[in-house]
Design a protein around this motif. Structure first.
Motif, PDB file in Angstrom:
ATOM      1  N   UNK A 100    -147.167 -11.357   6.796  1.00  9.96           N
ATOM      2  CA  UNK A 100    -147.449 -10.967   5.421  1.00  9.96           C
ATOM      3  C   UNK A 100    -147.842 -12.165   4.599  1.00  9.96           C
ATOM      4  N   UNK A 101    -148.193 -11.934   3.349  1.00  8.05           N
ATOM      5  CA  UNK A 101    -148.469 -13.044   2.447  1.00  8.05           C
ATOM      6  C   UNK A 101    -147.160 -13.780   2.175  1.00  8.05           C
ATOM      7  N   UNK A 102    -147.228 -15.020   1.711  1.00 12.50           N
ATOM      8  CA  UNK A 102    -145.990 -15.723   1.376  1.00 12.50           C
ATOM      9  C   UNK A 102    -145.102 -14.934   0.420  1.00 12.50           C
ATOM     10  N   UNK A 103    -145.701 -14.308  -0.597  1.00 10.66           N
ATOM     11  CA  UNK A 103    -144.898 -13.548  -1.564  1.00 10.66           C
ATOM     12  C   UNK A 103    -144.252 -12.333  -0.910  1.00 10.66           C
ATOM     13  N   UNK A 104    -144.957 -11.686   0.016  1.00 12.44           N
ATOM     14  CA  UNK A 104    -144.383 -10.534   0.713  1.00 12.44           C
ATOM     15  C   UNK A 104    -143.210 -10.957   1.590  1.00 12.44           C
ATOM     16  N   UNK A 105    -143.353 -12.070   2.273  1.00 10.66           N
ATOM     17  CA  UNK A 105    -142.270 -12.580   3.134  1.00 10.66           C
ATOM     18  C   UNK A 105    -141.031 -12.882   2.297  1.00 10.66           C
ATOM     19  N   UNK A 106    -141.248 -13.437   1.096  1.00  4.93           N
ATOM     20  CA  UNK A 106    -140.131 -13.774   0.213  1.00  4.93           C
ATOM     21  C   UNK A 106    -139.501 -12.510  -0.372  1.00  4.93           C
ATOM     22  N   UNK A 107    -140.336 -11.630  -0.903  1.00  2.07           N
ATOM     23  CA  UNK A 107    -139.827 -10.420  -1.567  1.00  2.07           C
ATOM     24  C   UNK A 107    -139.042  -9.522  -0.620  1.00  2.07           C
ATOM     25  N   UNK A 108    -139.460  -9.472   0.635  1.00  2.00           N
ATOM     26  CA  UNK A 108    -138.768  -8.637   1.612  1.00  2.00           C
ATOM     27  C   UNK A 108    -137.506  -9.301   2.162  1.00  2.00           C
ATOM     28  N   UNK A 109    -137.295 -10.560   1.771  1.00  2.00           N
ATOM     29  CA  UNK A 109    -136.091 -11.269   2.189  1.00  2.00           C
ATOM     30  C   UNK A 109    -136.136 -11.807   3.598  1.00  2.00           C
ATOM     31  N   UNK A 110    -137.295 -11.701   4.259  1.00  2.00           N
ATOM     32  CA  UNK A 110    -137.386 -12.143   5.650  1.00  2.00           C
ATOM     33  C   UNK A 110    -137.247 -13.654   5.807  1.00  2.00           C
ATOM     34  N   UNK A 111    -137.664 -14.406   4.795  1.00  2.00           N
ATOM     35  CA  UNK A 111    -137.669 -15.857   4.919  1.00  2.00           C
ATOM     36  C   UNK A 111    -136.275 -16.418   5.195  1.00  2.00           C
ATOM     37  N   UNK A 112    -135.234 -15.749   4.690  1.00  2.00           N
ATOM     38  CA  UNK A 112    -133.877 -16.248   4.912  1.00  2.00           C
ATOM     39  C   UNK A 112    -133.374 -15.977   6.329  1.00  2.00           C
ATOM     40  N   UNK A 113    -134.175 -15.273   7.134  1.00  2.00           N
ATOM     41  CA  UNK A 113    -133.829 -15.052   8.537  1.00  2.00           C
ATOM     42  C   UNK A 113    -134.538 -16.046   9.468  1.00  2.00           C
ATOM     43  N   UNK A 114    -135.185 -17.045   8.867  1.00  2.00           N
ATOM     44  CA  UNK A 114    -135.978 -17.969   9.671  1.00  2.00           C
ATOM     45  C   UNK A 114    -135.107 -18.837  10.582  1.00  2.00           C
TER      46      UNK A 114
END
Length: 256
Positions: free
Chosen positions: A223-237
């Motif tokens: 997804x776009x960076x904003x989509x990755x952040x908004x969906x909370x996925x980034x904290x699962x990295x």
């Protein structure tokens, strides 16, 4: 818009060991896509599967609407240019000579460069700001200059797709930003689809058009960076529970 590179239910790994599965991604002209994930999670394995270096476990890869398995080595080299993290072991070659190697997929049986080939190599060096070093030996270059040289070789190859495996390794912060900006410029001006793997989360989130993320459970999302952040996925990295992504800094910080 037609995807230049696409996967369909792709699973990758080695022999009978699956590392990543059910990957469905598409990469389009004139965009920069960053592949993020922790060490050893499977980024390089995925890139090698996309370029045909290793066979997929299952599923398929399509390059410009053609199944990867149907492409000859020469045809593939005219569609994808690859820049690896390995240091160049060609200290005896001059910069112009190494960049000109990018023209070999387009030359005849004897590999002789035409005047057009030489012009393309010169323009590639100019586009990355390394032309003034064309007569220098590659062993004389700094890490940043060496990376620019390898990108110039990829540009000279004139492929619609460029894939880079950890292009920011060995580079300082200023050089990372400069190289990233250069890649964005190339993608915009030449319509090239650029896919790169990186550990530099901050720059990737700030400068990429889209993100492919492999999380700690080996799930692949895009997804776009904003989509990755908004969906909370980034904290699962990452595996660590002691860090959290800070949207203001576009980077991870200690949780407390």
């Amino acid at each position: 818009m037609k995807a230049l590179l696409a996967t369909h239910s792709l699973s990758v790994g080695y022999k009978h060991t699956t590392i990543l599965k059910d990957i469905d991604i598409s990469i389009f002209p004139a965009e920069v896509v960053s592949l993020l994930g922790s060490n050893g999670i499977g980024k390089s394995t995925l890139l090698k599967s996309l370029t045909g270096e290793i066979d997929a476990i299952s599923g398929s890869v399509e390059i410009d609407n053609t199944p990867l398995k149907n492409l000859s080595n020469k045809a593939l080299s005219q569609l994808i240019a690859i820049v690896t993290t390995e240091r160049v072991q060609a200290g005896g070659l001059k910069v112009e000579e190494l960049v000109s190697l990018g023209r070999h997929p387009h030359t005849g049986f004897f590999g002789k460069l035409s005047q057009k080939d030489k012009q393309i190599a010169m323009e590639a060096m100019q586009s990355v700001g390394i032309y003034h070093k064309k007569d220098s030996f590659t062993s004389e270059l700094s890490d940043g200059e060496r990376q620019k040289m390898m990108i110039a070789r990829a540009i000279a190859q004139q492929t619609p797709i460029i894939i880079l495996d950890e292009p920011f390794s060995f580079l300082d912060t200023a050089s990372r930003i400069e190289i990233f900006a250069l890649l964005k410029k190339i993608s915009r001006e030449k319509g090239v689809a650029i896919l790169l793997s990186s550990h530099d989360v901050a720059q990737s989130m700030r400068m990429s058009d889209r993100i492919i993320m492999i999380d700690r459970n080996r799930n692949v999302t895009c997804g776009t960076p904003s989509e990755i952040i908004q969906e909370g996925n980034i904290n699962n990295l990452f595996d660590s529970q002691n860090i959290v992504y800070d949207t203001a800094l576009s980077d991870f910080i200690p949780k407390n």
